[in-house]
Design an enzyme around this catalytic site. Structure first.
Site, PDB file in Angstrom:
ATOM      1  CG  ASP A 161      -8.394   4.082  -4.524  1.00 40.54           C
ATOM      2  OD1 ASP A 161      -9.649   4.056  -4.602  1.00 40.54           O
ATOM      3  OD2 ASP A 161      -7.665   3.393  -5.250  1.00 40.54           O
ATOM      4  CE1 TYR A 189      -6.788   2.650  -0.728  1.00 40.46           C
ATOM      5  CE2 TYR A 189      -4.453   2.719  -0.194  1.00 40.46           C
ATOM      6  CZ  TYR A 189      -5.524   2.107  -0.820  1.00 40.46           C
ATOM      7  OH  TYR A 189      -5.333   0.945  -1.495  1.00 40.46           O
ATOM      8  CD  GLU A 224      -2.911  -1.045  -0.055  1.00 43.91           C
ATOM      9  OE1 GLU A 224      -2.953  -0.002  -0.736  1.00 43.91           O
ATOM     10  OE2 GLU A 224      -3.568  -2.059  -0.344  1.00 43.91           O
TER      11      GLU A 224
END
Length: 348
Positions: A130, A112, A29
DNA sequence: AATCCGGGGCA
DNA sequence: TGCCCAGGATT
């Protein structure tokens, strides 16, 4: 609808998909923040290969890790990656936190990423928001609230929480992002193949290509970087950038930055060296053509001026002299590696 | 709330 | 060129 599409039509494969190790999810991520999957993939594989566990990452030297990150951009992500890895090893005995608020407190982890880790690793009901999610929601519900404003962020975050499948948060988050990336794409979306088009407000009103709305238009700053590559008996003069500016932590050569373009020629270079530093023993090897590098909000243009010195000057105390074989262990910005690659005499 | 932070791909 | 990408930190 999304879940069915995900099950039947989604063939996007990624190494971190279905992954339950929070370390690997977190790493993927961070790498993928503002970065396309295709661009981040090789970096992810390289990081996992070098550092299979968070303990190994935490124990790695800063410069080694930054070198692995070289070329990926947004280098604060890499610094925060190390900070967080070391904090988790020290403070949490290497066990990744599960709690959303604790995840948020980690450097480099925002709303996020915290939602992504909480849902993918632990199946907690947090919706990821996102770029894909902004786009899918604004189109499907036909909302023209600008996504780069606070009201827009609140609106779409709330909406994402509402539509989240609380029973299968991991699957749902995966599905909506894949859907946004492969069907509801930014440009040339595949509405013709879209299973949601009969319910999509933007499609029904012909507004697909005008959503989502963004308010701010970024303006680009122009900068001129003139790099003087000083060589003295096989050693090169380098400097590590640590100003509050682009490329923090990366290395560079002696930099002269100007607001306007300079017209360098042999005579001007020698004069500048003499006037500035009293250098009279330099041999000018080459003045490169003008190189350019397009960043998101800056355009860098400049030249590389290669010089050989017969004596080691005593100025520039904060700079380092590095032998050629050490040069390739240092992380450089793309602007510089690109030039070095094209000039094998220095680069390799 | 506004600004800054990379690099690559695509129309 | 301009826009976008599995955003976040800082001021």
């Amino acid at each position: 609808m999304l879940m069915k599409w995900h099950r039947l039509h989604n063939s996007r494969q990624m190494p971190w998909k279905g992954e339950k190790d929070p370390y690997k999810i977190w790493l993927s991520e961070i790498i993928l923040q503002q970065t396309r999957v295709e661009q981040g993939l090789a970096y992810y594989n390289r990081f996992i290969q070098h550092y299979p566990t968070i303990q190994q990452l935490a124990a790695a030297p800063d410069q080694e890790v930054l070198k692995l990150w070289e070329g990926l951009g947004y280098y604060s992500r890499c610094r925060n990656l190390l900070l967080t890895a070391r904090r988790i090893v020290k403070e949490y005995k290497g066990l990744f936190p599960r709690d959303y608020e604790t995840l948020l407190s980690l450097k480099g982890v925002g709303p996020y990423t915290a939602a992504a880790i909480a849902s993918f690793a632990y199946n907690q009901p947090y919706a990821v928001v996102d770029g894909n999610v902004f786009r899918v929601l604004s189109r499907f519900f036909g909302l023209d609230t600008a996504i780069d404003t606070l009201p827009g962020k609140k609106l779409f975050t709330g909406l994402a929480d509402e539509v989240l499948d609380k029973q299968y948060p991991a699957l749902f988050n995966q599905a909506i992002m894949d859907f946004g990336a492969t069907v509801c794409k930014p440009m040339a979306p595949a509405c013709i193949d879209c299973p949601a088009r009969k319910d999509c407000a933007a499609f029904l009103t012909g507004n697909v290509n005008r959503l989502p709305v963004k308010e701010k238009t970024l303006q680009r700053k122009h900068r001129w970087f003139y790099y003087f590559i000083f060589e003295h008996r096989g050693n090169w003069l380098v400097n590590q950038r640590n100003q509050r500016d682009i490329w923090q932590g990366l290395f560079e050569f002696y930099l002269l930055e100007t607001e306007a373009a300079c017209e360098w020629n042999d005579k001007k270079v020698m004069e500048w060296l003499h006037d500035q530093y009293g250098i009279a023993d330099a041999l000018l090897v080459n003045i490169s053509s003008v190189q350019t590098q397009q960043l998101t909000h800056q355009q860098i243009r400049g030249q590389f001026i290669e010089l050989k010195l017969s004596s080691k000057p005593d100025f520039l105390k904060s700079y380092q002299w590095q032998p050629k074989n050490r040069l390739k262990e240092l992380p450089f910005p793309r602007f510089i590696t690109q030039f070095l690659e094209e000039h094998a005499s220095i680069g390799s």
